[in-house]
Design a protein around this motif. Sequence first.
Motif, PDB file in Angstrom:
ATOM      1  N   GLU A 167      34.093  35.912  44.569  1.00  0.00           N
ATOM      2  CA  GLU A 167      35.401  35.219  44.193  1.00  0.00           C
ATOM      3  C   GLU A 167      35.899  36.125  42.681  1.00  0.00           C
ATOM      4  OE1 GLU A 167      36.748  32.401  45.086  1.00  0.00           O
ATOM      5  OE2 GLU A 167      35.455  32.348  46.958  1.00  0.00           O
ATOM      6  N   MET A 168      35.624  37.281  43.220  1.00  0.00           N
ATOM      7  CA  MET A 168      35.945  38.147  41.832  1.00  0.00           C
ATOM      8  C   MET A 168      37.594  38.501  42.001  1.00  0.00           C
ATOM      9  SD  MET A 168      33.511  38.538  40.242  1.00  0.00           S
ATOM     10  CE  MET A 168      31.563  38.380  40.110  1.00  0.00           C
ATOM     11  N   HIS A 169      38.494  37.892  42.781  1.00  0.00           N
ATOM     12  CA  HIS A 169      39.593  38.156  42.662  1.00  0.00           C
ATOM     13  C   HIS A 169      40.271  38.205  41.429  1.00  0.00           C
ATOM     14  CE1 HIS A 169      39.382  33.887  44.115  1.00  0.00           C
ATOM     15  NE2 HIS A 169      40.494  33.814  43.326  1.00  0.00           N
ATOM     16  N   ARG A 170      39.664  37.177  40.491  1.00  0.00           N
ATOM     17  CA  ARG A 170      40.483  36.736  39.250  1.00  0.00           C
ATOM     18  C   ARG A 170      40.168  38.046  38.305  1.00  0.00           C
ATOM     19  NH1 ARG A 170      36.987  32.793  40.927  1.00  0.00           N
ATOM     20  NH2 ARG A 170      37.959  30.731  41.086  1.00  0.00           N
ATOM     21  N   TYR A 171      39.332  38.629  38.806  1.00  0.00           N
ATOM     22  CA  TYR A 171      38.653  39.759  37.526  1.00  0.00           C
ATOM     23  C   TYR A 171      38.863  41.087  38.176  1.00  0.00           C
ATOM     24  CZ  TYR A 171      36.478  35.725  35.760  1.00  0.00           C
ATOM     25  OH  TYR A 171      36.301  34.600  35.200  1.00  0.00           O
ATOM     26  N   ILE A 172      39.903  41.469  38.762  1.00  0.00           N
ATOM     27  CA  ILE A 172      40.115  42.768  39.703  1.00  0.00           C
ATOM     28  C   ILE A 172      40.734  43.795  38.371  1.00  0.00           C
ATOM     29  CG2 ILE A 172      41.720  44.199  40.868  1.00  0.00           C
ATOM     30  CD1 ILE A 172      42.129  41.865  43.061  1.00  0.00           C
ATOM     31  N   PRO A 173      41.441  43.187  37.251  1.00  0.00           N
ATOM     32  CA  PRO A 173      41.582  44.046  36.251  1.00  0.00           C
ATOM     33  C   PRO A 173      40.190  44.663  35.499  1.00  0.00           C
ATOM     34  CG  PRO A 173      43.162  42.484  36.180  1.00  0.00           C
ATOM     35  CD  PRO A 173      42.196  42.216  37.230  1.00  0.00           C
ATOM     36  N   LEU A 174      39.249  43.911  35.514  1.00  0.00           N
ATOM     37  CA  LEU A 174      38.123  44.078  34.964  1.00  0.00           C
ATOM     38  C   LEU A 174      37.188  45.059  35.743  1.00  0.00           C
ATOM     39  CD1 LEU A 174      35.896  44.011  32.727  1.00  0.00           C
ATOM     40  CD2 LEU A 174      35.240  41.779  33.598  1.00  0.00           C
ATOM     41  N   LEU A 175      37.162  44.757  37.175  1.00  0.00           N
ATOM     42  CA  LEU A 175      36.599  45.582  38.006  1.00  0.00           C
ATOM     43  C   LEU A 175      37.188  46.953  38.000  1.00  0.00           C
ATOM     44  CD1 LEU A 175      36.496  43.496  41.354  1.00  0.00           C
ATOM     45  CD2 LEU A 175      34.546  44.324  39.791  1.00  0.00           C
TER      46      LEU A 175
END
Length: 317
Positions: A173-181
């Motif tokens: 569910e990491m779509h929220r954190y694409i900037p962090l990725l």
Amino acid sequence: MQISIVIPLLNEQESIPELYRWITSVMKTNQYSYEVIFIDDGSSDSSWQEIQNIVAKDEHIKAIQFLKNYGKSQALHAGFEMVQGEVIITMDADLQDNPEEIPELFELIKNENFDIISGWKKKRYDDVLTKNIPSKLFNAAARKVSGVKLHDFNCGLKAYKKEVVKNIDVYGEMHRYIPLLAKNAGFSKIDEKVVKHQARKYGSTKFGAERFVHGFLDLISIWFLSKFGKRPMHLFGAWGVIMFAIGFITAIWVGASKLYKLWHHIPDILVTQNPWFYIALTVMVLGTLLFIAGFLGELILRTQKNPQRYKISKILK
């Protein structure tokens, strides 16, 4: 090709035709070379039929259909695999993201050389208690933990360089954190732009209050993985050695104390009656288990193969 627009969706049959017309109008007005990729994440309504009708009459439109609902992150991953444009725009299909923002987002990536521009819905038309306040708290925590200074991690309207989406793995569910990725992958030029937010016109939201709980848990996961995901032995092994050493020193102290009292004929309890004996034993066992966990983590990391996380039913190009 200049722009690729990636649109994950679930049960948005009423919104799709209107969104298509809106995007097409913006693209033609600005004379962009473009493609639009719809990813149907297992819709149970007529969304796929609407998409098929559009693909049949417009060569700019492509589509992917999942066999079932796998989640927004998997849909974005599939879309990112297909894109060909220099600048990638992601947006939701519910008409709450405004396609009129695309030209400025494109210019910021193309001419200002940003890696990512994230939308910031500064003025929202969502329910204050169930969405706005929890969203503010969530975003504050995400900024603190991640170090990425964005006001709206959840905004679906974002723009990326092609190199960014081709070098990150959006999973779980990491779509929220694409900037962090992206930051962890070495893309540091990340900024945000205030974007317009419309009230939902059709249907109902697909995300409940539980998304914030999941979001916090995902934030902890990605923080941990960014620090120790490549070398789990650095965390588990280090703590295992420290705990084993503490337990071992404690055990030596218990044994030495017992020998000293025996040597000087001082009455003493049995070693097995001394609570420090069990404390030392427990700490040594825990230290050993942590060390083994780190070692196994290293083995898994070196032998793992990325499994297929979703199954595609159809691809329309």
